[in-house]
Design a protein around this motif. Sequence first.
Motif, PDB file in Angstrom:
ATOM      1  N   ALA A 150      18.635 172.918  70.279  1.00  0.00           N
ATOM      2  CA  ALA A 150      19.828 172.948  69.431  1.00  0.00           C
ATOM      3  C   ALA A 150      19.468 172.932  67.947  1.00  0.00           C
ATOM      4  O   ALA A 150      20.289 173.277  67.098  1.00  0.00           O
ATOM      5  CB  ALA A 150      20.729 171.761  69.763  1.00  0.00           C
ATOM      6  N   ILE A 151      18.243 172.521  67.631  1.00  0.00           N
ATOM      7  CA  ILE A 151      17.776 172.509  66.243  1.00  0.00           C
ATOM      8  C   ILE A 151      17.131 173.863  65.953  1.00  0.00           C
ATOM      9  O   ILE A 151      16.156 174.238  66.597  1.00  0.00           O
ATOM     10  CB  ILE A 151      16.766 171.375  66.015  1.00  0.00           C
ATOM     11  CG1 ILE A 151      17.419 170.029  66.356  1.00  0.00           C
ATOM     12  CG2 ILE A 151      16.253 171.383  64.583  1.00  0.00           C
ATOM     13  CD1 ILE A 151      16.460 168.865  66.328  1.00  0.00           C
ATOM     14  N   PRO A 152      17.663 174.631  64.995  1.00  0.00           N
ATOM     15  CA  PRO A 152      17.148 175.996  64.776  1.00  0.00           C
ATOM     16  C   PRO A 152      15.735 176.003  64.198  1.00  0.00           C
ATOM     17  O   PRO A 152      15.334 175.095  63.472  1.00  0.00           O
ATOM     18  CB  PRO A 152      18.148 176.597  63.788  1.00  0.00           C
ATOM     19  CG  PRO A 152      18.767 175.427  63.095  1.00  0.00           C
ATOM     20  CD  PRO A 152      18.789 174.308  64.100  1.00  0.00           C
ATOM     21  N   ASP A 153      14.977 177.042  64.576  1.00  0.00           N
ATOM     22  CA  ASP A 153      13.649 177.253  64.009  1.00  0.00           C
ATOM     23  C   ASP A 153      13.770 177.907  62.630  1.00  0.00           C
ATOM     24  O   ASP A 153      14.810 178.485  62.281  1.00  0.00           O
ATOM     25  CB  ASP A 153      12.817 178.141  64.937  1.00  0.00           C
ATOM     26  CG  ASP A 153      12.576 177.488  66.285  1.00  0.00           C
ATOM     27  OD1 ASP A 153      12.461 176.252  66.324  1.00  0.00           O
ATOM     28  OD2 ASP A 153      12.533 178.223  67.293  1.00  0.00           O
ATOM     29  N   ILE A 154      12.699 177.834  61.865  1.00  0.00           N
ATOM     30  CA  ILE A 154      12.664 178.419  60.520  1.00  0.00           C
ATOM     31  C   ILE A 154      11.726 179.616  60.523  1.00  0.00           C
ATOM     32  O   ILE A 154      10.624 179.553  61.067  1.00  0.00           O
ATOM     33  CB  ILE A 154      12.192 177.381  59.487  1.00  0.00           C
ATOM     34  CG1 ILE A 154      13.163 176.191  59.441  1.00  0.00           C
ATOM     35  CG2 ILE A 154      12.061 178.012  58.108  1.00  0.00           C
ATOM     36  CD1 ILE A 154      12.677 175.053  58.570  1.00  0.00           C
ATOM     37  N   ASN A 155      12.165 180.699  59.918  1.00  0.00           N
ATOM     38  CA  ASN A 155      11.329 181.887  59.772  1.00  0.00           C
ATOM     39  C   ASN A 155      10.942 182.046  58.304  1.00  0.00           C
ATOM     40  O   ASN A 155      11.815 182.242  57.441  1.00  0.00           O
ATOM     41  CB  ASN A 155      12.072 183.136  60.238  1.00  0.00           C
ATOM     42  CG  ASN A 155      12.351 183.105  61.723  1.00  0.00           C
ATOM     43  OD1 ASN A 155      11.435 183.038  62.533  1.00  0.00           O
ATOM     44  ND2 ASN A 155      13.626 183.133  62.079  1.00  0.00           N
ATOM     45  N   GLY A 205      10.669 184.284  51.120  1.00  0.00           N
ATOM     46  CA  GLY A 205      11.973 183.839  51.588  1.00  0.00           C
ATOM     47  C   GLY A 205      11.877 183.128  52.920  1.00  0.00           C
ATOM     48  O   GLY A 205      10.795 182.965  53.513  1.00  0.00           O
ATOM     49  N   LEU A 206      13.008 182.687  53.402  1.00  0.00           N
ATOM     50  CA  LEU A 206      13.079 182.062  54.726  1.00  0.00           C
ATOM     51  C   LEU A 206      14.414 182.399  55.340  1.00  0.00           C
ATOM     52  O   LEU A 206      15.386 182.736  54.642  1.00  0.00           O
ATOM     53  CB  LEU A 206      12.871 180.547  54.641  1.00  0.00           C
ATOM     54  CG  LEU A 206      13.876 179.687  53.860  1.00  0.00           C
ATOM     55  CD1 LEU A 206      15.071 179.305  54.710  1.00  0.00           C
ATOM     56  CD2 LEU A 206      13.190 178.417  53.351  1.00  0.00           C
ATOM     57  N   SER A 207      14.463 182.280  56.670  1.00  0.00           N
ATOM     58  CA  SER A 207      15.724 182.502  57.374  1.00  0.00           C
ATOM     59  C   SER A 207      15.856 181.440  58.457  1.00  0.00           C
ATOM     60  O   SER A 207      14.871 180.954  59.004  1.00  0.00           O
ATOM     61  CB  SER A 207      15.763 183.906  57.997  1.00  0.00           C
ATOM     62  OG  SER A 207      14.769 184.040  58.984  1.00  0.00           O
ATOM     63  N   ILE A 208      17.095 181.084  58.745  1.00  0.00           N
ATOM     64  CA  ILE A 208      17.372 180.059  59.749  1.00  0.00           C
ATOM     65  C   ILE A 208      18.712 180.355  60.378  1.00  0.00           C
ATOM     66  O   ILE A 208      19.659 180.774  59.700  1.00  0.00           O
ATOM     67  CB  ILE A 208      17.340 178.646  59.102  1.00  0.00           C
ATOM     68  CG1 ILE A 208      17.508 177.565  60.162  1.00  0.00           C
ATOM     69  CG2 ILE A 208      18.397 178.512  58.017  1.00  0.00           C
ATOM     70  CD1 ILE A 208      17.270 176.162  59.623  1.00  0.00           C
ATOM     71  N   ASP A 209      18.794 180.181  61.707  1.00  0.00           N
ATOM     72  CA  ASP A 209      20.074 180.352  62.386  1.00  0.00           C
ATOM     73  C   ASP A 209      20.977 179.164  62.066  1.00  0.00           C
ATOM     74  O   ASP A 209      20.520 178.014  62.023  1.00  0.00           O
ATOM     75  CB  ASP A 209      19.872 180.432  63.900  1.00  0.00           C
ATOM     76  CG  ASP A 209      19.180 181.714  64.320  1.00  0.00           C
ATOM     77  OD1 ASP A 209      19.268 182.694  63.571  1.00  0.00           O
ATOM     78  OD2 ASP A 209      18.546 181.711  65.399  1.00  0.00           O
ATOM     79  N   LEU A 210      22.238 179.437  61.889  1.00  0.00           N
ATOM     80  CA  LEU A 210      23.211 178.371  61.650  1.00  0.00           C
ATOM     81  C   LEU A 210      23.857 177.984  62.986  1.00  0.00           C
ATOM     82  O   LEU A 210      24.505 178.822  63.629  1.00  0.00           O
ATOM     83  CB  LEU A 210      24.287 178.844  60.657  1.00  0.00           C
ATOM     84  CG  LEU A 210      23.784 179.214  59.256  1.00  0.00           C
ATOM     85  CD1 LEU A 210      24.942 179.708  58.393  1.00  0.00           C
ATOM     86  CD2 LEU A 210      23.084 178.032  58.598  1.00  0.00           C
ATOM     87  N   PRO A 211      23.643 176.757  63.431  1.00  0.00           N
ATOM     88  CA  PRO A 211      24.177 176.346  64.746  1.00  0.00           C
ATOM     89  C   PRO A 211      25.679 176.081  64.699  1.00  0.00           C
ATOM     90  O   PRO A 211      26.146 174.938  64.847  1.00  0.00           O
ATOM     91  CB  PRO A 211      23.383 175.072  65.046  1.00  0.00           C
ATOM     92  CG  PRO A 211      23.049 174.506  63.708  1.00  0.00           C
ATOM     93  CD  PRO A 211      22.861 175.676  62.785  1.00  0.00           C
ATOM     94  N   VAL A 212      26.430 177.149  64.504  1.00  0.00           N
ATOM     95  CA  VAL A 212      27.885 177.017  64.397  1.00  0.00           C
ATOM     96  C   VAL A 212      28.536 177.153  65.773  1.00  0.00           C
ATOM     97  O   VAL A 212      29.331 176.304  66.189  1.00  0.00           O
ATOM     98  CB  VAL A 212      28.446 178.078  63.432  1.00  0.00           C
ATOM     99  CG1 VAL A 212      29.975 178.004  63.386  1.00  0.00           C
ATOM    100  CG2 VAL A 212      27.851 177.894  62.048  1.00  0.00           C
TER     101      VAL A 212
END
Length: 456
Positions: free
Chosen positions: A310-315, A334-341
Amino acid sequence: MKSFATMELKGIKTNGENVQGNGRIFSKITFLLFIGFSSTLLSQVRQTDTLKLSRQHYEELFLKQNLLLLAETYKINQAEAMVLQAKLWPNPNLTIEEVNLWATDKQLSYLDEPLPQVFGNVAQNTQFAVQLEQQIVTARKRKKQMDVEKVGVKVAEQEFEELLRNLKYEFRNTLTELQYLQLYNRVFLEQRDLIRNLLNAYKRQLENDHISKGEYMRLQTLQLEVSKEINELSKAKNDAEKELKVLLSITGPASLFVLEEDFTPNLQNLQNLDMLNLEQDFLRYRPDVKLAELENEYFKSLLTYEKSQAIPDINLNASYDRGGGVWPSFFGFGLSIDLPVFNRNQGAIAHAQMGIENTTYLSNDLRLRARAEFDQNYKDFRAALTFYESIDPDFETDLDEIFESYTKNFVNRNISLLQYLDFQEAYLENKRIILEAKKEIHLQLERLQYTVGTEI
């Protein structure tokens, strides 16, 4: 007390780092053992039409050659390989895009100044972008997934134990059945030889009119009945041999013969069995009970892993853009992360929680059934042992001597044919009862060992 499978598995357990090397070593050792022992066996089979071994030697052959056991060991190596796989980091991702393979004069006229070469004469006036991305796994997901896969290794080991437990039970009972049939068949073979001799003697007396043809015909009828029984026992023996050959991985027409010295039970050893200690802790030997507990442990590890999902990974990414923006050459990070909405892995977490509840009930049910089986099988074993103990140790020897005496008296015509046949029927029935009492001891002991899950 350790079962054979536990001792065998010690030789094939590997750490995650060494699973591939150790797996190959184990495979080679298993293959060499198989080839070496098989070549010895095949040479013996070629030299004789019958393979004669004791129960112990047959079992050693079974443990080394059974194909199902050999195949099951590779499942452990497969499970250990999955532990190694779970330990690995995700691969970085390299992207090359926005490459113009050529440029027209009109396109070049828009440039304030031409784009220089990258190296040598390569890529002059060529636009492109390069991006390198690496996923950072958060919440210790790798370790938690490794914990899940480690339970899988334990499950594979216990499945090997359970397969061995079932195959040994089947193998030993079939071995007992073959041994019983051989001994019982020998009784009828001796009777057939005896009746043949009596018929030869009676034929001469019939020719001299010393006996009636009815008596001679009655002996012929008896010979036919005995031959029919031998035929039935031979078919049953062939069926038992077929099952054993499959379990032993033996092909060819050779017959199997089990030496009979260990068919008579050792009463002293059986009477000294420490059943009290076994009853108290036999559940920890049962592979099926351990498997049920491991299923519960698996879902607990899975729940921990699914919660971490449930905790998103970081790219993280680093990029270079040539000729595609304000600057001719641009470096960016940069970085990207999924938002657990919407997806917080709710379904998978609920699945693992329900798995824990389900396997808890199943494990408790299996424990109750195992204890009930132990109580019942122990009573059956004691009943079989008590019945065998009630038979006088000298009874079988005395029975053989009395039958021999009856035969002599019958030949000397001191007793009638009817008296002789009545005693012969009683003799055969008592022989069967004695052999079946010995057979039942073996069967009940194996059933008890199967229930306990270890050698006793």
